[in-house]
Design a protein around this motif. Structure first.
Motif, PDB file in Angstrom:
ATOM      1  N   ASP A  14       0.831  -1.203   0.000  1.00 39.97           N
ATOM      2  CA  ASP A  14       0.000   0.000   0.000  1.00 39.97           C
ATOM      3  C   ASP A  14       0.860   1.245   0.000  1.00 39.97           C
ATOM      4  OD1 ASP A  14      -2.572  -1.272   0.456  1.00 39.97           O
ATOM      5  OD2 ASP A  14      -1.799  -1.758   2.447  1.00 39.97           O
ATOM      6  N   ASP A  15       0.377   2.290  -0.665  1.00 41.47           N
ATOM      7  CA  ASP A  15       0.910   3.604  -0.324  1.00 41.47           C
ATOM      8  C   ASP A  15      -0.292   4.426   0.137  1.00 41.47           C
ATOM      9  OD1 ASP A  15      -0.343   4.706  -2.532  1.00 41.47           O
ATOM     10  OD2 ASP A  15       1.483   5.249  -3.582  1.00 41.47           O
ATOM     11  N   ASP A  16      -0.186   5.741   0.202  1.00 35.48           N
ATOM     12  CA  ASP A  16      -1.285   6.499   0.801  1.00 35.48           C
ATOM     13  C   ASP A  16      -2.562   6.496  -0.041  1.00 35.48           C
ATOM     14  OD1 ASP A  16       0.213   7.907  -1.004  1.00 35.48           O
ATOM     15  OD2 ASP A  16      -0.050   9.834  -0.022  1.00 35.48           O
ATOM     16  N   GLN A  17      -2.448   6.196  -1.336  1.00 35.17           N
ATOM     17  CA  GLN A  17      -3.637   6.261  -2.179  1.00 35.17           C
ATOM     18  C   GLN A  17      -4.043   4.939  -2.809  1.00 35.17           C
ATOM     19  OE1 GLN A  17      -3.080   9.291  -5.102  1.00 35.17           O
ATOM     20  NE2 GLN A  17      -3.187  10.935  -3.615  1.00 35.17           N
ATOM     21  N   VAL A  18      -3.099   4.063  -3.002  1.00 38.80           N
ATOM     22  CA  VAL A  18      -3.434   2.842  -3.712  1.00 38.80           C
ATOM     23  C   VAL A  18      -2.961   1.618  -2.950  1.00 38.80           C
ATOM     24  CG1 VAL A  18      -3.296   3.959  -5.965  1.00 38.80           C
ATOM     25  CG2 VAL A  18      -1.330   2.747  -5.107  1.00 38.80           C
ATOM     26  N   TRP A  30      -1.652  -7.640  -9.052  1.00 39.71           N
ATOM     27  CA  TRP A  30      -3.099  -7.573  -9.141  1.00 39.71           C
ATOM     28  C   TRP A  30      -3.525  -6.236  -8.552  1.00 39.71           C
ATOM     29  CZ3 TRP A  30      -6.902 -10.082 -11.516  1.00 39.71           C
ATOM     30  CH2 TRP A  30      -8.222  -9.860 -11.099  1.00 39.71           C
ATOM     31  N   ILE A  31      -4.272  -5.455  -9.327  1.00 34.23           N
ATOM     32  CA  ILE A  31      -4.682  -4.142  -8.834  1.00 34.23           C
ATOM     33  C   ILE A  31      -6.126  -3.884  -9.232  1.00 34.23           C
ATOM     34  CG2 ILE A  31      -3.658  -2.958 -10.867  1.00 34.23           C
ATOM     35  CD1 ILE A  31      -2.978  -0.604  -8.930  1.00 34.23           C
ATOM     36  N   ASP A  32      -6.849  -3.293  -8.327  1.00 31.87           N
ATOM     37  CA  ASP A  32      -8.219  -2.909  -8.585  1.00 31.87           C
ATOM     38  C   ASP A  32      -8.242  -1.794  -9.631  1.00 31.87           C
ATOM     39  OD1 ASP A  32     -10.909  -3.361  -7.190  1.00 31.87           O
ATOM     40  OD2 ASP A  32     -10.787  -1.178  -7.437  1.00 31.87           O
ATOM     41  N   VAL A  33      -9.270  -1.795 -10.490  1.00 33.39           N
ATOM     42  CA  VAL A  33      -9.298  -0.797 -11.561  1.00 33.39           C
ATOM     43  C   VAL A  33      -9.379   0.629 -11.007  1.00 33.39           C
ATOM     44  CG1 VAL A  33     -11.817  -0.930 -11.964  1.00 33.39           C
ATOM     45  CG2 VAL A  33     -10.269  -0.263 -13.840  1.00 33.39           C
ATOM     46  N   ALA A  34     -10.041   0.821  -9.884  1.00 31.96           N
ATOM     47  CA  ALA A  34     -10.133   2.163  -9.293  1.00 31.96           C
ATOM     48  C   ALA A  34      -8.753   2.626  -8.823  1.00 31.96           C
ATOM     49  CB  ALA A  34     -11.124   2.166  -8.129  1.00 31.96           C
ATOM     50  N   ASP A  35      -7.994   1.708  -8.236  1.00 30.64           N
ATOM     51  CA  ASP A  35      -6.631   2.044  -7.814  1.00 30.64           C
ATOM     52  C   ASP A  35      -5.739   2.296  -9.011  1.00 30.64           C
ATOM     53  OD1 ASP A  35      -6.444   1.825  -4.819  1.00 30.64           O
ATOM     54  OD2 ASP A  35      -7.296  -0.133  -5.232  1.00 30.64           O
ATOM     55  N   LEU A  36      -5.903   1.469 -10.051  1.00 30.25           N
ATOM     56  CA  LEU A  36      -5.098   1.664 -11.251  1.00 30.25           C
ATOM     57  C   LEU A  36      -5.377   3.039 -11.856  1.00 30.25           C
ATOM     58  CD1 LEU A  36      -3.131   0.687 -13.404  1.00 30.25           C
ATOM     59  CD2 LEU A  36      -5.060  -0.361 -14.596  1.00 30.25           C
ATOM     60  N   ASN A  37      -6.640   3.409 -11.954  1.00 30.76           N
ATOM     61  CA  ASN A  37      -6.969   4.717 -12.512  1.00 30.76           C
ATOM     62  C   ASN A  37      -6.390   5.855 -11.678  1.00 30.76           C
ATOM     63  OD1 ASN A  37      -8.274   4.161 -14.970  1.00 30.76           O
ATOM     64  ND2 ASN A  37     -10.146   3.593 -13.908  1.00 30.76           N
ATOM     65  N   ARG A  38      -6.377   5.684 -10.361  1.00 28.22           N
ATOM     66  CA  ARG A  38      -5.742   6.704  -9.505  1.00 28.22           C
ATOM     67  C   ARG A  38      -4.260   6.839  -9.838  1.00 28.22           C
ATOM     68  NH1 ARG A  38      -9.465   5.653  -5.473  1.00 28.22           N
ATOM     69  NH2 ARG A  38      -8.439   3.776  -4.717  1.00 28.22           N
ATOM     70  N   VAL A  39      -3.597   5.684 -10.030  1.00 25.30           N
ATOM     71  CA  VAL A  39      -2.175   5.696 -10.383  1.00 25.30           C
ATOM     72  C   VAL A  39      -1.964   6.412 -11.722  1.00 25.30           C
ATOM     73  CG1 VAL A  39      -0.265   4.222 -11.139  1.00 25.30           C
ATOM     74  CG2 VAL A  39      -1.560   3.614  -9.099  1.00 25.30           C
ATOM     75  N   SER A  46      -4.314   9.079 -19.203  1.00 22.70           N
ATOM     76  CA  SER A  46      -5.769   8.949 -19.202  1.00 22.70           C
ATOM     77  C   SER A  46      -6.170   7.759 -18.351  1.00 22.70           C
ATOM     78  CB  SER A  46      -6.279   8.704 -20.619  1.00 22.70           C
ATOM     79  OG  SER A  46      -5.709   9.602 -21.508  1.00 22.70           O
ATOM     80  N   GLY A  47      -7.445   7.677 -18.055  1.00 24.24           N
ATOM     81  CA  GLY A  47      -7.938   6.491 -17.367  1.00 24.24           C
ATOM     82  C   GLY A  47      -7.790   5.280 -18.272  1.00 24.24           C
ATOM     83  N   LEU A  48      -7.867   4.114 -17.675  1.00 22.39           N
ATOM     84  CA  LEU A  48      -7.619   2.866 -18.393  1.00 22.39           C
ATOM     85  C   LEU A  48      -8.444   2.719 -19.675  1.00 22.39           C
ATOM     86  CD1 LEU A  48      -6.172   0.116 -18.373  1.00 22.39           C
ATOM     87  CD2 LEU A  48      -8.120  -0.790 -17.113  1.00 22.39           C
ATOM     88  N   ILE A 112       4.197   0.039 -13.259  1.00 28.51           N
ATOM     89  CA  ILE A 112       2.852   0.017 -13.826  1.00 28.51           C
ATOM     90  C   ILE A 112       2.668   1.206 -14.773  1.00 28.51           C
ATOM     91  CG2 ILE A 112       0.400   0.284 -13.261  1.00 28.51           C
ATOM     92  CD1 ILE A 112       1.005  -1.245 -10.620  1.00 28.51           C
ATOM     93  N   VAL A 113       3.124   2.382 -14.339  1.00 29.78           N
ATOM     94  CA  VAL A 113       2.993   3.593 -15.161  1.00 29.78           C
ATOM     95  C   VAL A 113       3.776   3.427 -16.455  1.00 29.78           C
ATOM     96  CG1 VAL A 113       3.605   6.045 -15.286  1.00 29.78           C
ATOM     97  CG2 VAL A 113       2.538   5.125 -13.218  1.00 29.78           C
TER      98      VAL A 113
END
Ligand SMILES: [Zn+2]
Ligand SMILES: [Zn+2]
Length: 124
Positions: A14-18, A30-39, A46-48, A112-113
């Motif tokens: 974890d970090d502070d947001q994801v 494995w990452i949740d799509v909401a967390d991925l979009n935050r990243v 852009s979003g995924l 990931i980025v």
């Protein structure tokens, strides 16, 4: 949750947001799509759903560690050489390309980025 490939339990990072889950054996993430979009948004991408990519239903993927349904392979990037897998049920994302050596959560997020930068680039 267990890795869809190795069936060993994920480690949580974890970090502070994801929050992401990683397999210590294959290095897959494995990452949740909401967390991925935050990243992605945090790194000016852009979003995924705007990053392109084509589902390839012929390609075999593993099963969602949460829903136990088959994952869908999405291909993109130059020559469609890059892929990630996604669960249509929970929206989870499975990434296993080029992330094996990242040790810290920050480095995993950078990985990931950089993957999605390449994924969204249409250059041949
Ligand atoms: Zn694994
Ligand atoms: Zn799922």
């Amino acid at each position: 949750m267990d890795c869809p490939k190795c069936a060993v339990e994920f480690q949580q990072h974890d970090d502070d947001q994801v929050s992401l889950q990683r397999c210590g054996t294959c290095g897959g993430i494995w990452i949740d799509v909401a967390d991925l979009n935050r990243v992605l948004l945090r790194h000016n991408l852009s979003g995924l759903e705007k990053l392109g990519g084509k589902p390839n239903i012929e390609e075999i993927a593993g099963q969602c560690p949460q829903c136990q349904v088959d994952l869908v392979v999405v291909e993109g990037g130059p020559k469609h050489a890059l892929r990630y897998d996604t669960c249509e049920s929970c929206g989870g994302i499975w990434l296993e390309q080029g992330l094996e050596n990242e040790e810290s959560t920050d480095a995993m997020i950078e990985g990931i980025v950089s993957f999605y930068k390449r994924f969204s680039s249409q250059a041949a």
